[in-house]
Write a protein that holds these residues in place. Structure first.
Motif, short mmCIF file in Angstrom:
data_model
loop_
_atom_site.label_atom_id
_atom_site.label_comp_id
_atom_site.label_asym_id
_atom_site.label_seq_id
_atom_site.Cartn_x
_atom_site.Cartn_y
_atom_site.Cartn_z
N GLY A 1 -3.05 8.12 56.25
CA GLY A 1 -3.70 7.05 56.99
C GLY A 1 -2.78 6.23 57.86
N ALA A 2 -1.56 6.73 58.11
CA ALA A 2 -0.60 6.00 58.94
C ALA A 2 -0.30 6.81 60.21
CB ALA A 2 0.68 5.73 58.16
N GLY A 3 0.60 6.29 61.04
CA GLY A 3 0.98 7.02 62.24
C GLY A 3 -0.21 7.33 63.12
N ALA A 4 -0.31 8.58 63.55
CA ALA A 4 -1.37 8.99 64.47
C ALA A 4 -2.76 8.91 63.84
CB ALA A 4 -1.10 10.42 64.96
N ALA A 5 -2.84 8.82 62.52
CA ALA A 5 -4.16 8.73 61.87
C ALA A 5 -4.95 7.53 62.36
CB ALA A 5 -3.99 8.64 60.36
N LEU A 6 -4.25 6.46 62.76
CA LEU A 6 -4.96 5.25 63.21
C LEU A 6 -5.69 5.48 64.52
CD1 LEU A 6 -4.91 2.60 61.55
CD2 LEU A 6 -2.99 4.09 61.02
N LEU A 7 -5.39 6.57 65.23
CA LEU A 7 -6.13 6.91 66.45
C LEU A 7 -7.58 7.28 66.13
CD1 LEU A 7 -3.35 8.98 68.25
CD2 LEU A 7 -4.42 6.88 69.14
N GLN A 8 -7.86 7.53 64.85
CA GLN A 8 -9.23 7.81 64.42
C GLN A 8 -9.97 6.55 63.95
OE1 GLN A 8 -7.97 10.95 61.53
NE2 GLN A 8 -9.44 12.23 62.63
N ARG B 1 -0.09 8.21 70.88
CA ARG B 1 -0.38 9.45 71.59
C ARG B 1 -1.67 9.30 72.39
NH1 ARG B 1 1.70 14.84 69.34
NH2 ARG B 1 3.75 14.23 68.56
N LEU B 2 -2.04 10.36 73.11
CA LEU B 2 -3.24 10.31 73.95
C LEU B 2 -4.51 10.13 73.13
CD1 LEU B 2 -2.47 13.24 76.44
CD2 LEU B 2 -2.01 10.79 76.75
N GLY B 3 -4.50 10.64 71.91
CA GLY B 3 -5.66 10.58 71.03
C GLY B 3 -5.45 11.53 69.88
N TRP B 4 -6.48 11.66 69.03
CA TRP B 4 -6.35 12.56 67.89
C TRP B 4 -6.43 14.02 68.30
CZ3 TRP B 4 -4.76 12.19 63.03
CH2 TRP B 4 -5.05 13.24 62.15
N LYS C 1 -9.54 11.62 73.39
CA LYS C 1 -8.40 11.02 74.09
C LYS C 1 -8.77 9.59 74.47
CE LYS C 1 -6.27 15.24 75.90
NZ LYS C 1 -5.85 15.98 77.11
N ASN C 2 -8.50 8.67 73.54
CA ASN C 2 -8.96 7.30 73.69
C ASN C 2 -7.86 6.33 74.08
OD1 ASN C 2 -7.58 7.46 71.29
ND2 ASN C 2 -9.37 7.10 69.98
N ILE C 3 -6.80 6.82 74.72
CA ILE C 3 -5.65 5.99 75.00
C ILE C 3 -5.97 4.80 75.90
CG2 ILE C 3 -4.87 7.44 76.93
CD1 ILE C 3 -2.71 5.42 74.41
N MET C 4 -6.94 4.94 76.82
CA MET C 4 -7.28 3.83 77.70
C MET C 4 -7.85 2.67 76.90
SD MET C 4 -6.91 3.09 80.91
CE MET C 4 -6.92 4.66 81.79
N GLU C 5 -8.78 2.97 75.99
CA GLU C 5 -9.34 1.92 75.14
C GLU C 5 -8.26 1.31 74.26
OE1 GLU C 5 -12.43 1.33 71.35
OE2 GLU C 5 -12.23 3.31 72.31
N VAL C 6 -7.42 2.16 73.68
CA VAL C 6 -6.34 1.68 72.82
C VAL C 6 -5.44 0.71 73.59
CG1 VAL C 6 -4.21 2.39 71.67
CG2 VAL C 6 -6.32 3.65 71.25
N ALA C 7 -5.03 1.10 74.79
CA ALA C 7 -4.12 0.28 75.58
C ALA C 7 -4.72 -1.09 75.89
CB ALA C 7 -3.74 1.01 76.87
N GLU C 8 -5.97 -1.08 76.34
CA GLU C 8 -6.61 -2.34 76.71
C GLU C 8 -6.77 -3.26 75.50
OE1 GLU C 8 -10.26 -1.49 78.68
OE2 GLU C 8 -9.30 -0.78 80.53
N ARG C 9 -7.24 -2.70 74.40
CA ARG C 9 -7.49 -3.54 73.22
C ARG C 9 -6.19 -4.07 72.61
NH1 ARG C 9 -12.27 -1.13 69.50
NH2 ARG C 9 -11.90 -3.17 68.52
N LEU C 10 -5.14 -3.24 72.61
CA LEU C 10 -3.88 -3.70 72.04
C LEU C 10 -3.21 -4.73 72.95
CD1 LEU C 10 -2.31 -0.50 70.46
CD2 LEU C 10 -3.82 -2.20 69.43
N GLN C 11 -3.33 -4.57 74.25
CA GLN C 11 -2.80 -5.59 75.15
C GLN C 11 -3.53 -6.92 74.93
OE1 GLN C 11 -1.79 -5.32 79.68
NE2 GLN C 11 -3.88 -6.11 79.58
#
Length: 332
Positions: A111-118, A143-146, A151-161
């Motif tokens: 449940g750590a690392g790239a798993a959080l992309l899910q 990463r780009l996604g799971w 490939k949810n990197i755009m959502e990830v970037a916006e929400r984390l910013q």
């Protein structure tokens, strides 16, 4: 100039990627001496740090010459990550980085690392907890996604910013890809085109030459690049890229004497920091890389990895310098 919170970096900085069992202080020392602008510790298990595990605690070691440097944390529990951010802050790094990109099973399957992309909501909550736990800038590597369908990197970037991270490093592969195939930087480039994103975006994956660094800088517009595997046994890549970006010319490759000298410095620091036996054992993974491409090197490699005597290994390195030095550059 690129800014991460109060940290000021040169235009188009070169980052040394955090690599487990590689980017320890001895390895970071030779990379810093050869041009790395920003470095990270090996990733540190939040569970290990909470338990005061010796290996995790040792990874907090930072030396004055290493700044600016980030401590990278990973974990699956939000409260544990918050507590670990407080512990890591006391080690006086320049920033705290969160690993949401490690694809290996013993990390992702827990449940750590790239798993959080899910689980983006949990990723956001965990990141917010770390941001609130420290006065230092918090950054993220992911990463780009799971997989190809997420490939949810755009959502990830916006929400984390939105919840306060100060920079984002993106590896151009999904978790399912691991390190196979070719890194896809297309989405990394789209992050830079997104007017909602104002934090620095660093690209990672397959940067193994000055020419590729320049090509990706121009094509994708990233603020800098993060270099991992290409620096193992070849820390000269940082200065080679800088020189090429500045002049358009390729630096001469390191001589055999250069290779021996840097390997020797890496070895001696490893022994000083870890103790002789552990230092010698853990250097074994580096010898082949330092002398990659040398003809008929296998007998020397076997001697290097079989020896548990520091003076003997110094003698072997001296012998390598003498035997191959007369043949250079044909030996390389």
């Amino acid at each position: 100039m690129v800014r991460i919170g109060s940290i000021e970096l040169n235009d188009f900085p070169l980052l040394l990627a955090p690599m487990e069992d590689v980017s320890d202080p001895p390895f970071r020392a030779v990379c810093k001496a050869n041009g790395a602008d920003l470095m990270y510790t090996e990733f540190i298990s939040s569970e290990g740090l909470i338990r005061d595990a010796a290996k995790s605690v040792q990874k907090l070691d930072i030396f004055d010459y290493e700044h600016p440097i980030g401590i990278q944390l990973f974990g699956s529990d939000i409260e544990t990550m918050r507590s670990c951010a407080e512990i890591a802050t006391r080690a006086r790094p320049d920033l705290i980085d969160i690993n949401y990109g490690c694809p290996v099973k013993n990390v992702a399957c827990r449940g750590a690392g790239a798993a959080l992309l899910q689980d983006i909501p949990k990723m956001v909550k965990m990141t917010e907890a770390v941001v609130k736990a420290t006065h230092l800038p918090v950054t993220v590597k992911t990463r780009l996604g799971w997989d190809e369908s997420t490939k949810n990197i755009m959502e990830v970037a916006e929400r984390l910013q939105d919840i306060g991270i100060q920079a984002l490093s993106v590896h151009g592969r999904t978790r399912v890809q691991m390190y196979k195939g070719t890194a896809d930087w297309t989405l990394i480039g789209r992050l830079k085109e997104n007017p909602r994103l104002t934090i620095p975006i660093f690209g990672n994956g397959d940067i193994d030459s000055p020419q590729k660094a320049l090509e990706y800088k121009n094509r994708y517009g990233v603020d800098g690049v993060m270099i991992g595997r290409a620096s193992i046994g070849y820390p000269w890549i940082f200065n080679e890229i800088k020189h090429f970006l500045r002049t358009g010319e390729q630096l001469a490759p390191p001589t055999l004497a250069d290779r021996v000298e840097v390997c020797r410095k890496h070895l001696d620091f490893s022994v000083r920091w870890k103790g002789e036996i552990t230092g010698l054992l853990e250097m074994r993974r580096h010898y082949t890389n330092y002398f990659r491409g040398m003809n008929h090197f296998k007998p020397y490699r076997m001697r290097l990895v079989e020896s548990l005597s520091l003076p003997e290994i110094h003698d072997i390195l001296h012998e390598i310098a003498e035997v191959y030095g007369a043949e250079e550059p044909a030996a390389l």
